[in-house]
Write an enzyme that holds these catalytic residues in place. Sequence first.
Site, PDB file in Angstrom:
ATOM      1  N   ASP A   1       0.892  -1.231   0.164  1.00 55.16           N
ATOM      2  CA  ASP A   1      -0.022   0.068  -0.086  1.00 55.16           C
ATOM      3  C   ASP A   1       0.854   1.101   0.017  1.00 55.16           C
ATOM      4  OD1 ASP A   1      -3.105   0.342   0.865  1.00 55.16           O
ATOM      5  OD2 ASP A   1      -1.651   2.365   1.205  1.00 55.16           O
TER       6      ASP A   1
ATOM      7  N   ASN B   1     -12.793  -3.396   2.443  1.00 55.26           N
ATOM      8  CA  ASN B   1     -13.563  -2.263   2.901  1.00 55.26           C
ATOM      9  C   ASN B   1     -14.621  -2.257   1.527  1.00 55.26           C
ATOM     10  OD1 ASN B   1     -12.560  -1.130   5.120  1.00 55.26           O
ATOM     11  ND2 ASN B   1     -10.871  -0.215   3.932  1.00 55.26           N
TER      12      ASN B   1
ATOM     13  N   HIS C   1      -9.998  -5.330  -3.049  1.00 52.36           N
ATOM     14  CA  HIS C   1      -8.497  -5.630  -2.620  1.00 52.36           C
ATOM     15  C   HIS C   1      -8.876  -6.034  -1.181  1.00 52.36           C
ATOM     16  CE1 HIS C   1      -9.759  -1.143  -2.403  1.00 52.36           C
ATOM     17  NE2 HIS C   1      -9.346  -1.316  -1.203  1.00 52.36           N
TER      18      HIS C   1
ATOM     19  N   HIS D   1      -6.930  -5.770   2.413  1.00 50.29           N
ATOM     20  CA  HIS D   1      -5.934  -5.125   3.047  1.00 50.29           C
ATOM     21  C   HIS D   1      -5.169  -6.276   4.073  1.00 50.29           C
ATOM     22  CE1 HIS D   1      -6.828  -0.935   2.286  1.00 50.29           C
ATOM     23  NE2 HIS D   1      -8.008  -1.547   1.912  1.00 50.29           N
TER      24      HIS D   1
HETATM   25  P1  AMP Z   1      -9.957   1.337   0.595  1.00 51.77           P
HETATM   26  O1  AMP Z   1     -10.331   2.417   1.282  1.00 51.77           O
HETATM   27  O2  AMP Z   1     -10.094   0.012   0.978  1.00 51.77           O
HETATM   28  O3  AMP Z   1     -10.521   1.268  -0.909  1.00 51.77           O
HETATM   29  O4  AMP Z   1      -8.186   1.421   0.474  1.00 51.77           O
HETATM   30  C1  AMP Z   1      -7.626   1.616  -0.809  1.00 51.77           C
HETATM   31  C2  AMP Z   1      -6.165   1.827  -0.684  1.00 51.77           C
HETATM   32  O5  AMP Z   1      -5.462   1.707  -1.704  1.00 51.77           O
HETATM   33  C3  AMP Z   1      -5.636   2.762   0.307  1.00 51.77           C
HETATM   34  O6  AMP Z   1      -5.173   2.159   1.593  1.00 51.77           O
HETATM   35  C4  AMP Z   1      -4.348   3.410  -0.559  1.00 51.77           C
HETATM   36  O7  AMP Z   1      -3.438   3.989   0.331  1.00 51.77           O
HETATM   37  C5  AMP Z   1      -4.205   2.422  -1.495  1.00 51.77           C
HETATM   38  N1  AMP Z   1      -3.633   3.145  -2.814  1.00 51.77           N
HETATM   39  C6  AMP Z   1      -4.309   3.858  -3.414  1.00 51.77           C
HETATM   40  N2  AMP Z   1      -3.522   4.114  -4.713  1.00 51.77           N
HETATM   41  C7  AMP Z   1      -2.270   3.137  -4.690  1.00 51.77           C
HETATM   42  C8  AMP Z   1      -1.274   2.851  -5.683  1.00 51.77           C
HETATM   43  N3  AMP Z   1      -1.128   3.521  -6.496  1.00 51.77           N
HETATM   44  N4  AMP Z   1      -0.396   2.031  -4.923  1.00 51.77           N
HETATM   45  C9  AMP Z   1      -0.612   1.397  -3.764  1.00 51.77           C
HETATM   46  N5  AMP Z   1      -1.631   1.670  -2.963  1.00 51.77           N
HETATM   47  C10 AMP Z   1      -2.561   2.581  -3.226  1.00 51.77           C
END
Ligand code: AMP
Length: 114
Positions: free
Chosen positions: A30, A87, A100, A102
Site C-alpha cells: 500500500d 472495505n 482488494h 488489506h
Molecule cells: P480502500 O479504502 O479499502 O479502498 O483502500 C484503498 C487503498 O489503496 C488505500 O489504503 C490506499 O493507500 C491504497 N492505494 C491507492 N492508490 C495506490 C497505489 N497507486 N499504490 C498502492 N496503494 C494504493
Amino acid sequence: MSDCIFCKIAAGEIPAELLYRDEEVVAFRDVNPRAPVHVLVIPVEHVPGTRPVDPARAPLLGKLLTVAAGLAEELGIAESGYRLVINQGPDAGQAVFHIHVHLLGGRRMAWPPG
Ligand code: AMP
C-alpha cells in the site's frame, strides 16, 4: 477497466512494489501504509467489490485470502498476528472500486476498528 488504478497496477502500466503475481492475483505494498506491513491483494480481473454477490466468484475471493495468508507467513507476521480487511462501500470508506484485501500487521491493532 481503463480508468481503474488497480487494473493499471495489475497490467504493469503504473508502478507498484509487487510482492506476488500470478495469472489471477497480484499483491503489492500500500502506498500509504497504516501498519509496518500493509499489502493489498487484488484480482487481475476488474471486480468492483463484494457486490453484486456472485457465487461463481467464490474461488477467486478464496484465493485472495489464501495469497494474503501466504504473504503474512513470508513477511514474518503470521505468528504475531495480522488483520485482513475488505472495505465495501461508503460506510467502510472504500476508496478504490477494484476489490482488494488489506493485509495489515507488524503492530498491535485496536478492536473494534474505528
Ligand atoms: P480502500 O479504502 O479499502 O479502498 O483502500 C484503498 C487503498 O489503496 C488505500 O489504503 C490506499 O493507500 C491504497 N492505494 C491507492 N492508490 C495506490 C497505489 N497507486 N499504490 C498502492 N496503494 C494504493
